[in-house]
Enzyme design. Structure first.
Site, short mmCIF file in Angstrom:
data_model
loop_
_atom_site.label_atom_id
_atom_site.label_comp_id
_atom_site.label_asym_id
_atom_site.label_seq_id
_atom_site.Cartn_x
_atom_site.Cartn_y
_atom_site.Cartn_z
N ASP A 1 0.10 0.63 -27.14
CA ASP A 1 -0.54 1.85 -27.30
C ASP A 1 0.16 2.78 -28.23
OD1 ASP A 1 -2.91 1.20 -25.81
OD2 ASP A 1 -1.44 0.92 -23.98
N THR A 2 1.49 2.62 -28.08
CA THR A 2 2.34 3.72 -28.80
C THR A 2 2.47 3.34 -30.25
OG1 THR A 2 4.08 2.48 -28.14
CG2 THR A 2 3.92 4.41 -27.11
N HIS B 1 -7.66 -0.82 -24.05
CA HIS B 1 -7.26 0.36 -23.08
C HIS B 1 -7.86 1.73 -24.03
CE1 HIS B 1 -5.24 2.82 -20.49
NE2 HIS B 1 -3.98 3.16 -21.41
N GLU C 1 13.61 -5.37 5.10
CA GLU C 1 12.51 -4.50 5.72
C GLU C 1 11.72 -3.82 4.89
OE1 GLU C 1 11.95 -5.31 8.86
OE2 GLU C 1 13.78 -6.16 9.42
N SER D 1 1.38 -7.18 13.92
CA SER D 1 1.28 -7.10 15.29
C SER D 1 0.91 -5.43 15.83
CB SER D 1 3.12 -6.88 15.99
OG SER D 1 3.78 -5.73 15.44
#
Ligand code: NAD
Ligand code: MG
Length: 335
Positions: free
Chosen positions: A84-85, A109, A228, A253
């Site tokens: 795009d640039t 795009h 986590e 859960s």
């Protein structure tokens, strides 16, 4: 469903008969468009710089490659698939000199058209087929006999045939097999930028980074923190992708589901909503685009600094070490 969706029966593929399609660039999108169109019997030529590393790859596939200026001159349809640039400069140098009302200009795009980095003459059809998949996936799915969905949009339609021609192109790249959804250059560009900034890229990375840092600062092991708040995210996203939030919540859960309802709205509360609205406003009024175009023109100093800072943070070094140890993860690095 209120959105308009086009399928195979809506395509008049004879519109590509006797037409030459010029593909500018042979990267992620370029190679998939060029090869899918070629396999569907369309006359394709690829435009690349003389020194381009992609040239050999395209030629090895039996595609004809020449300069971008030559491609613009000899093609009826010009699909712009360089970064795009780079598109503004490529348009000025290679396309503008030979663009006329007999040609169609296409994009995957809407950035350059929507923010007026490219302003084609009013008598030229300008349209978009934006595949909703990375190019390599698009090619793989096509070879397997199917296609990836795309968006279609029309910016200018002086011929009155811009939509029919764009849908024929969409058929050529295989997207009619999956469905092509109607949008506008404005909607595609603004929602694409908003999505990557607030959720897909900016939002998700900041959420993970903050949660990781808080756990480590509180004295928990970085490796446990990584599992986590980072590693498990893919498993949750896969469930959402397959069956929505409801199916994901059905699979986790009851404790996790209750925690989700209680904590989620506190993490992403009024302050984050206000930030998202500011981000949307800056996309809509062109401030974001202006800032990015200027940053790129200056040689991207802030982008380079951010890349360095982000890639060397503890989350990244710990993650890289753990991924190398996990046989279930194929650890990847930028090449
Ligand atoms: P890319 O970086 O993978 O490929 C760019 C290609 O352009 C390369 O072949 C490069 O050699 C060539 N190129 C660079 N400068 C050039 C120049 N001056 N002249 C000729 N060729 C030049 O790009 P991409 O990710 O395929 O993106 C292309 C367009 O597709 C963009 O508008 C992008 O927003 C859009 N898009 C990309 C994806 C995706 O999966 N990557 C998905 C949907 C839409
Ligand atoms: Mg996107």
């Amino acid at each position: 469903m209120t959105a308009t969706v086009y399928y195979d029966k809506d395509a008049d593929k004879t519109r590509l008969d006797g037409k030459r399609v010029g593909i500018m660039g042979y990267g992620s999108q370029g190679h998939a468009h060029a090869l899918n169109l070629r396999d569907n019997g369309v006359d394709v030529v690829v435009g690349l710089q003389a020194a381009s590393k992609s040239r050999e790859k395209a030629e090895a596939e039996g595609l004809r490659v020449t300069s971008a200026a030559e491609v613009a001159k000899e093609s009826d349809v010009i699909m712009v698939l360089v970064p795009d640039t780079v598109q503004g400069a490529l348009y000025k140098e290679a396309i503008e000199p030979s663009i006329d009302s007999s040609k169609t200009l296409m994009f995957a795009h809407g950035f350059n058209i929507h923010y007026k980095e490219i302003v084609p003459p009013p008598d030229v059809d300008v349209s978009m087929i934006a595949p909703k998949a990375p190019g390599h996936r698009m090619r793989e799915v096509f070879v397997g006999g199917s296609g990836v969905p795309s968006l279609v949009a029309i910016h200018q339609d002086p011929s009155g045939n811009a939509l029919a021609n764009a849908l024929a192109y969409g058929w050529g790249v295989g997207s009619m097999r999956a469905g092509i959804v109607a949008t506008t250059f404005k909607e595609e560009t603004e929602t694409d930028l908003f999505g990557e900034q607030t959720v897909l890229c900016g939002g998700v990375t900041s959420l993970v980074k903050n949660a990781f840092e808080i756990l480590v600062e509180a004295g928990y092991q970085p490796e446990i923190a990584y599992f986590e708040v980072f590693h498990e995210m893919k498993l949750i996203v896969d469930l959402m992708y397959e069956g929505g939030l409801t199916y994901m919540r059905y699979s986790i859960s009851d404790t996790a589901e209750w925690g989700d309802y209680m904590a989620g709205k506190k993490v992403i509360g009024p302050e984050s909503r206000a930030a998202m609205k500011t981000i949307l406003a800056r996309i809509q009024d062109g401030s974001f685009a202006k800032e990015w175009v200027e940053e790129d023109a200056r040689g991207r100093p802030n982008m380079k600094a951010a890349r360095e800072r982000e890639s060397t943070q503890q989350l990244e070094t710990v993650g890289a070490r753990l991924r190398e140890m996990m046989p279930c993860v194929d650890d990847k690095k930028p090449s």
